[in-house]
Design an enzyme around this catalytic site. Sequence first.
Site, PDB file in Angstrom:
ATOM      1  N   SER A  74      18.640 -32.940   4.730  1.00  0.00           N
ATOM      2  CA  SER A  74      18.581 -32.970   3.269  1.00  0.00           C
ATOM      3  C   SER A  74      17.245 -32.389   2.837  1.00  0.00           C
ATOM      4  O   SER A  74      16.260 -32.432   3.601  1.00  0.00           O
ATOM      5  CB  SER A  74      18.694 -34.412   2.766  1.00  0.00           C
ATOM      6  N   TYR A 106      16.926 -43.586   2.670  1.00  0.00           N
ATOM      7  CA  TYR A 106      17.564 -42.293   2.937  1.00  0.00           C
ATOM      8  C   TYR A 106      16.501 -41.232   3.235  1.00  0.00           C
ATOM      9  O   TYR A 106      16.619 -40.480   4.211  1.00  0.00           O
ATOM     10  CB  TYR A 106      18.401 -41.891   1.730  1.00  0.00           C
TER      11      TYR A 106
END
Length: 255
Positions: A143, A156
């Site tokens: 990401s 995350y």
Amino acid sequence: MLLEGKSIVVTGGNSGIGKAIVLAMAAEGANVVVDYVAHEDATEQLIRQVEAAGGKAVGVEADISRSDDLHRMMQTAVDSFGRLDVLVNNAGIETRQSLLDTTEEDYEKVMAVNMKSAFFASQAAAKRFIEQGDGGLVLNISSVHEDWPMPGNIAYCVSKGGMRMLTRTAGVELGQHGIRMVNIAPGAVDTPINASTTSNEDLLGKLQDAIPLHRLAEASDIADVAVFLASGRASYMTATTVVVDGGIMQGSVGL
């Protein structure tokens, strides 16, 4: 075909980016193992879709936080297609909680799915690649938040930051065996994990305004990059991250 005859495992492969990768790689001639933890019907439908297009795929239900299940996934590729060439660590979850609000249980769940699974799946695949003797690829779906802080989604971000260093360090360690490690770092993608944003017109508009290309990525945008990285055309790329974000990290500076 770019991936003719290659045997590929995709974790979390029955939805979102994982599903798009399965379809794109199968269309380029790959044989694909589709890992899933839920929605067996969606997996079966995906396999039928691959087979209808002339490809080959099998499903395997596995808990990717368990090493024995990860080894079973790799063995499924060997049993079904004779070998393993590429592992795609795609499965991931998020809690969208701040540091102050994250419980130990929430933290451990995110790290188990996003980080621990990538670490030990990479280990299992690398051991298989070394046994085969002709290299291989671990492709991590990371990401932009491996680099870019996202307040309110800290576990995350921590997991993706860990994936960044996993790729760099393991890529250096494994290079002597002809094994490559590469991350793809998507920005905002129109997948179920972002449904809370894409279903809100105001939030979606603000997000699109922050992206220089003025649109979210489609899952197929990420899958096309995955196909390139898995092909011989990317054979000199390792221990690095390919950012696929429509320019959001640059375009949002100063906002």
